[in-house]
Design an enzyme around this catalytic site. Structure first.
Site, PDB file in Angstrom:
ATOM      1  N   ARG A   3       0.912  -1.181   0.305  1.00 39.17           N
ATOM      2  CA  ARG A   3      -0.405  -0.032   0.218  1.00 39.17           C
ATOM      3  C   ARG A   3       0.884   0.984  -0.332  1.00 39.17           C
ATOM      4  O   ARG A   3       1.837   1.546  -0.106  1.00 39.17           O
ATOM      5  CB  ARG A   3      -0.734   0.075   1.416  1.00 39.17           C
ATOM      6  CG  ARG A   3       0.109  -0.257   2.595  1.00 39.17           C
ATOM      7  CD  ARG A   3      -1.260  -0.663   3.706  1.00 39.17           C
ATOM      8  NE  ARG A   3      -0.155  -0.966   4.976  1.00 39.17           N
ATOM      9  CZ  ARG A   3      -0.118  -0.874   6.346  1.00 39.17           C
ATOM     10  NH1 ARG A   3      -0.330   0.626   6.272  1.00 39.17           N
ATOM     11  NH2 ARG A   3       0.543  -1.099   6.805  1.00 39.17           N
ATOM     12  N   ASN A  47      10.891   0.203   0.864  1.00 35.97           N
ATOM     13  CA  ASN A  47      10.341   1.460   1.785  1.00 35.97           C
ATOM     14  C   ASN A  47       9.800   0.896   2.533  1.00 35.97           C
ATOM     15  O   ASN A  47       9.266   1.825   3.217  1.00 35.97           O
ATOM     16  CB  ASN A  47       9.871   1.827   0.283  1.00 35.97           C
ATOM     17  CG  ASN A  47       8.151   1.414   0.952  1.00 35.97           C
ATOM     18  OD1 ASN A  47       8.391   3.233   0.230  1.00 35.97           O
ATOM     19  ND2 ASN A  47       7.033   1.329   0.850  1.00 35.97           N
ATOM     20  N   SER A 107      12.777   9.980   5.487  1.00 41.35           N
ATOM     21  CA  SER A 107      12.625  10.817   4.817  1.00 41.35           C
ATOM     22  C   SER A 107      13.212  12.576   5.563  1.00 41.35           C
ATOM     23  O   SER A 107      13.663  12.596   5.624  1.00 41.35           O
ATOM     24  CB  SER A 107      11.707  10.668   7.053  1.00 41.35           C
ATOM     25  OG  SER A 107      10.901  11.557   7.275  1.00 41.35           O
ATOM     26  N   TYR A 163      11.942   7.281  14.931  1.00 41.76           N
ATOM     27  CA  TYR A 163      11.779   7.557  13.182  1.00 41.76           C
ATOM     28  C   TYR A 163      13.008   8.585  13.105  1.00 41.76           C
ATOM     29  O   TYR A 163      13.712   7.896  11.696  1.00 41.76           O
ATOM     30  CB  TYR A 163      10.840   7.623  13.083  1.00 41.76           C
ATOM     31  CG  TYR A 163      10.344   8.077  11.623  1.00 41.76           C
ATOM     32  CD1 TYR A 163       9.985   7.196  10.948  1.00 41.76           C
ATOM     33  CD2 TYR A 163       9.778   9.531  10.840  1.00 41.76           C
ATOM     34  CE1 TYR A 163       9.392   7.373   9.722  1.00 41.76           C
ATOM     35  CE2 TYR A 163       9.834   9.922   9.632  1.00 41.76           C
ATOM     36  CZ  TYR A 163       9.216   8.487   9.215  1.00 41.76           C
ATOM     37  OH  TYR A 163       9.358   8.537   7.811  1.00 41.76           O
ATOM     38  N   ILE A 200       3.645  12.190   2.018  1.00 38.36           N
ATOM     39  CA  ILE A 200       3.205  12.132   1.346  1.00 38.36           C
ATOM     40  C   ILE A 200       1.968  11.802   1.628  1.00 38.36           C
ATOM     41  O   ILE A 200       1.195  10.554   2.814  1.00 38.36           O
ATOM     42  CB  ILE A 200       3.869  10.909   0.469  1.00 38.36           C
ATOM     43  CG1 ILE A 200       5.277  11.253   0.926  1.00 38.36           C
ATOM     44  CG2 ILE A 200       3.038  10.635  -0.531  1.00 38.36           C
ATOM     45  CD1 ILE A 200       5.325  12.410   0.014  1.00 38.36           C
TER      46      ILE A 200
HETATM   47  P1  NAP Z   1       1.928   3.235   4.877  1.00 34.32           P
HETATM   48  O1  NAP Z   1       1.029   3.506   4.353  1.00 34.32           O
HETATM   49  O2  NAP Z   1       2.239   2.854   6.836  1.00 34.32           O
HETATM   50  O3  NAP Z   1       2.799   1.651   3.948  1.00 34.32           O
HETATM   51  C1  NAP Z   1       4.187   0.961   4.550  1.00 34.32           C
HETATM   52  C2  NAP Z   1       4.204  -0.293   4.284  1.00 34.32           C
HETATM   53  O4  NAP Z   1       5.323  -1.104   4.836  1.00 34.32           O
HETATM   54  C3  NAP Z   1       2.618  -1.049   3.755  1.00 34.32           C
HETATM   55  O5  NAP Z   1       2.845  -1.755   2.402  1.00 34.32           O
HETATM   56  C4  NAP Z   1       3.590  -1.706   5.291  1.00 34.32           C
HETATM   57  O6  NAP Z   1       2.483  -3.594   4.640  1.00 34.32           O
HETATM   58  C5  NAP Z   1       4.357  -2.392   5.231  1.00 34.32           C
HETATM   59  N1  NAP Z   1       4.942  -2.593   6.572  1.00 34.32           N
HETATM   60  C6  NAP Z   1       5.732  -2.452   7.144  1.00 34.32           C
HETATM   61  N2  NAP Z   1       6.138  -3.014   8.272  1.00 34.32           N
HETATM   62  C7  NAP Z   1       6.191  -3.814   7.565  1.00 34.32           C
HETATM   63  C8  NAP Z   1       7.294  -4.864   7.839  1.00 34.32           C
HETATM   64  N3  NAP Z   1       7.661  -5.302   9.376  1.00 34.32           N
HETATM   65  N4  NAP Z   1       7.169  -5.903   7.604  1.00 34.32           N
HETATM   66  C9  NAP Z   1       6.693  -5.622   6.168  1.00 34.32           C
HETATM   67  N5  NAP Z   1       6.465  -4.724   5.571  1.00 34.32           N
HETATM   68  C10 NAP Z   1       5.955  -3.527   6.572  1.00 34.32           C
HETATM   69  O7  NAP Z   1       3.614   3.927   4.812  1.00 34.32           O
HETATM   70  P2  NAP Z   1       4.224   5.017   3.404  1.00 34.32           P
HETATM   71  O8  NAP Z   1       3.661   5.915   3.940  1.00 34.32           O
HETATM   72  O9  NAP Z   1       3.862   4.823   2.137  1.00 34.32           O
HETATM   73  O10 NAP Z   1       5.235   5.084   3.925  1.00 34.32           O
HETATM   74  C11 NAP Z   1       5.911   4.376   3.008  1.00 34.32           C
HETATM   75  C12 NAP Z   1       7.716   4.653   3.495  1.00 34.32           C
HETATM   76  O11 NAP Z   1       7.862   6.357   3.204  1.00 34.32           O
HETATM   77  C13 NAP Z   1       8.214   4.548   4.994  1.00 34.32           C
HETATM   78  O12 NAP Z   1       9.625   3.833   4.767  1.00 34.32           O
HETATM   79  C14 NAP Z   1       7.696   6.287   5.451  1.00 34.32           C
HETATM   80  O13 NAP Z   1       9.078   6.175   6.730  1.00 34.32           O
HETATM   81  C15 NAP Z   1       8.382   6.466   4.415  1.00 34.32           C
HETATM   82  N6  NAP Z   1       7.896   8.382   4.344  1.00 34.32           N
HETATM   83  C16 NAP Z   1       6.621   8.518   4.300  1.00 34.32           C
HETATM   84  C17 NAP Z   1       5.916   9.839   4.439  1.00 34.32           C
HETATM   85  C18 NAP Z   1       4.592   9.947   4.042  1.00 34.32           C
HETATM   86  O14 NAP Z   1       4.830  10.385   4.981  1.00 34.32           O
HETATM   87  N7  NAP Z   1       4.211   9.243   3.898  1.00 34.32           N
HETATM   88  C19 NAP Z   1       6.620  10.984   4.514  1.00 34.32           C
HETATM   89  C20 NAP Z   1       8.186  10.196   4.720  1.00 34.32           C
HETATM   90  C21 NAP Z   1       8.851   9.356   4.563  1.00 34.32           C
HETATM   91  P3  NAP Z   1       2.264  -4.124   6.143  1.00 34.32           P
HETATM   92  O15 NAP Z   1       1.600  -3.696   6.756  1.00 34.32           O
HETATM   93  O16 NAP Z   1       1.147  -5.332   4.691  1.00 34.32           O
HETATM   94  O17 NAP Z   1       3.465  -5.037   6.505  1.00 34.32           O
END
Ligand code: NAP
Length: 245
Positions: free
Chosen positions: A14, A88, A140, A153, A186
């Site tokens: 996702r 990711n 990030s 984090y 995001i």
């Molecule tokens: P998200 O919507 O919460 O999705 C997180 C993803 O990581 C999911 O596919 C989840 O899948 C997987 N995941 C989490 N823990 C896991 C584990 N123990 N083993 C395997 N898979 C795991 O997050 P996102 O917003 O897309 O963020 C993606 C990346 O971008 C992250 O590293 C986040 O720190 C970084 N980021 C996001 C933002 C933002 O604003 N959204 C900003 C800066 C950086 P399952 O739950 O199915 O395992």
């Protein structure tokens, strides 16, 4: 075995990860999407296959380091190559430093940072043998600039930057690049937990005055994974609407 370039994307079920899986599949790669939730992984992968691309789901908890290393090694053995690795998957367990317990610190470092080290070590072997590869780590802006309430984090995401720059220097001689994409705010499940008042407040600090989309992060990953980025390594690219300049 496959003739297509093979990409592994952690957290591909996702949010940003799913957008990266879709984009690299559009770029004609065979994408292996890793996460814990098989149903969500299958949704993303079957969309891609119906559109004529190739992608497969691989269930793994990336905090289980032995299983994670075995999963990456298994891909290399089965498909004969790993061309692109995108770290990711990530989690946040926010809290003020005075109240943050050891478990919340350790879990975030393990999932966000150590898992990236484990996948890079496992994927580097087939990349070295193939004399080429692309490693892209999703950090990030919190890792670049720090953020109150995110000591764990931010430390994990800053750690990813140091890890990436070291790997870039170590593996450059083998034609393997390693770069970092640092998103700002995001629109995904991770930022959906913020209430509307906080979201509006945050937008005031973003020069482009809006949250980014997962696709806008995925397009930078696509660039770094492609031939146009052949001479780019050890870099941190912020995709943040201008928050960090
Ligand atoms: P998200 O919507 O919460 O999705 C997180 C993803 O990581 C999911 O596919 C989840 O899948 C997987 N995941 C989490 N823990 C896991 C584990 N123990 N083993 C395997 N898979 C795991 O997050 P996102 O917003 O897309 O963020 C993606 C990346 O971008 C992250 O590293 C986040 O720190 C970084 N980021 C996001 C933002 C933002 O604003 N959204 C900003 C800066 C950086 P399952 O739950 O199915 O395992």
């Amino acid at each position: 075995m496959t003739d297509k370039r093979v990409a592994i994307v952690t957290g591909g079920s996702r949010g940003i990860g799913a957008a990266i899986v879709r984009r690299l599949a559009d770029d004609k790669m065979h994408v292996v999407a890793i996460a814990r939730n098989l149903e969500k992984l299958n949704q993303v992968c079957s969309e891609i296959t119906s559109a004529g691309g190739t992608a497969e789901a691989l269930v793994c908890d990336i905090a289980d380091f032995k299983a994670l290393a075995a999963a990456v090694e298994g891909v290399a053995e089965r498909l004969g190559r790993i061309d692109v690795l995108v770290n990711n998957a990530g989690i946040a367990k926010d809290g003020l430093i005075l109240r943050m317990d050891d478990e919340d610190f350790d879990t975030v470092i393990a999932t966000n940072l150590k898992a990236a080290f484990v996948t890079i070590r496992a994927a580097a072997r087939p990349m070295v043998r193939a004399k080429g590869g692309r490693i892209i780590n999703i950090s990030s802006v919190s890792g670049v600039a720090g953020n109150a309430g995110q000591a764990n984090y931010s430390a994990s995401k800053a750690g990813m930057i140091g890890l990436s720059k070291s790997v870039a220097k170590e593996l450059a001689g083998k034609n393997i690049t390693c770069n970092v994409v640092a998103p700002g705010f995001i629109t995904t499940d991770m930022t959906d937990v913020l209430n509307d008042q906080i979201k509006e407040g945050v937008k005031n600090f973003i020069p482009l005055k809006r949250f980014g989309t997962p696709q806008e992060v995925a397009s930078v990953v696509s660039f770094l994974a492609g031939n146009d980025a052949n001479y780019v390594t050890g870099q941190v690219i912020c995709v943040d609407g201008g928050m960090v300049m």
